[in-house]
Design an enzyme around this catalytic site. Structure first.
Site, PDB file in Angstrom:
ATOM      1  N   HIS A 197       0.849  -1.188   0.000  1.00  0.00           N
ATOM      2  CA  HIS A 197       0.000   0.000   0.000  1.00  0.00           C
ATOM      3  C   HIS A 197       0.888   1.242   0.000  1.00  0.00           C
ATOM      4  O   HIS A 197       2.039   1.202   0.452  1.00  0.00           O
ATOM      5  CB  HIS A 197      -0.900   0.020   1.234  1.00  0.00           C
ATOM      6  CG  HIS A 197      -1.967  -1.024   1.208  1.00  0.00           C
ATOM      7  ND1 HIS A 197      -3.057  -0.970   2.041  1.00  0.00           N
ATOM      8  CD2 HIS A 197      -2.130  -2.148   0.462  1.00  0.00           C
ATOM      9  CE1 HIS A 197      -3.843  -2.012   1.805  1.00  0.00           C
ATOM     10  NE2 HIS A 197      -3.290  -2.744   0.860  1.00  0.00           N
ATOM     11  N   GLU A 213       1.018   3.868   1.830  1.00  0.00           N
ATOM     12  CA  GLU A 213       1.554   4.260   3.138  1.00  0.00           C
ATOM     13  C   GLU A 213       2.764   3.415   3.524  1.00  0.00           C
ATOM     14  O   GLU A 213       3.780   3.940   3.991  1.00  0.00           O
ATOM     15  CB  GLU A 213       0.488   4.114   4.234  1.00  0.00           C
ATOM     16  CG  GLU A 213      -0.755   4.951   4.019  1.00  0.00           C
ATOM     17  CD  GLU A 213      -1.884   4.206   3.324  1.00  0.00           C
ATOM     18  OE1 GLU A 213      -3.040   4.441   3.693  1.00  0.00           O
ATOM     19  OE2 GLU A 213      -1.609   3.386   2.413  1.00  0.00           O
ATOM     20  N   CYS A 234      -6.049   1.846   6.016  1.00  0.00           N
ATOM     21  CA  CYS A 234      -6.669   0.599   6.465  1.00  0.00           C
ATOM     22  C   CYS A 234      -5.998   0.157   7.780  1.00  0.00           C
ATOM     23  O   CYS A 234      -5.075   0.806   8.264  1.00  0.00           O
ATOM     24  CB  CYS A 234      -6.497  -0.481   5.399  1.00  0.00           C
ATOM     25  SG  CYS A 234      -4.778  -1.024   5.189  1.00  0.00           S
ATOM     26  N   CYS A 251      -2.138  -0.429   7.423  1.00  0.00           N
ATOM     27  CA  CYS A 251      -1.387   0.819   7.302  1.00  0.00           C
ATOM     28  C   CYS A 251      -1.446   1.635   8.592  1.00  0.00           C
ATOM     29  O   CYS A 251      -0.451   2.219   9.009  1.00  0.00           O
ATOM     30  CB  CYS A 251      -1.896   1.622   6.119  1.00  0.00           C
ATOM     31  SG  CYS A 251      -1.553   0.803   4.545  1.00  0.00           S
TER      32      CYS A 251
END
Length: 155
Positions: free
Chosen positions: A57, A59, A87, A90
């Site tokens: 992801h 992040e 999420c 993250c």
């Protein structure tokens, strides 16, 4: 000195550029920029498809780059700008990195862990809590995501 709001818009605009780059590469358009002392330390976007990695992801990619650049896994004086509310994975990574501040664009009512579904980044049971500002350029971030998924569905 620029106001926090002006800086937030500036860096979120750059995160949106990263999200657009992700979209052009067939990735879900989420982009992130990490700053320290109002200077970009790392920037990136989702790479889950490209890397065949469910943890890639935006992040996480940016946290990894920033820690390497700074030579320290503790990002205590840093701010992360991300186009979509983080999420659980993250949010957990942000807490573990000791991030000072999180600024996100669009809320994520189905997976957001910075205030929507839950608030992991400010959970008092954890050893670190992050200052959060949500909704910065939320319409732009939301439009980018909706357009991406609309095009994928062909509707």
């Amino acid at each position: 000195m620029e106001s926090e709001t002006t800086r937030d818009v500036q860096w979120m605009t750059r995160a949106l550029e990263m999200a657009e780059l992700a979209s052009s590469r067939g990735e879900v358009p989420v982009g992130a920029v990490l700053t320290k002392d109002d200077v970009i330390v790392a920037e990136g976007h989702n790479l889950t498809v490209t890397d065949n990695d469910p943890t890639a992801h935006a992040e996480v990619m940016v946290i990894r780059k920033a820690a390497q650049t700074l030579g320290n896994w503790r990002l205590t004086d840093c701010t992360l700008y991300v186009t979509l509310e983080p999420c659980a994975m993250c949010a957990g990574a942000l807490v573990l990195s000791r991030l000072k501040r999180l600024v996100f664009g669009a809320s994520d009512p189905k997976a957001g862990m910075a205030g929507s579904l839950d608030n992991l980044v400010q959970d008092e049971r954890l050893n670190h809590r992050i200052e959060v500002t949500g909704g910065t350029l939320a319409d732009e971030a939301g439009d980018l995501l909706q357009g991406f998924f609309r095009a994928r569905r062909g509707s």
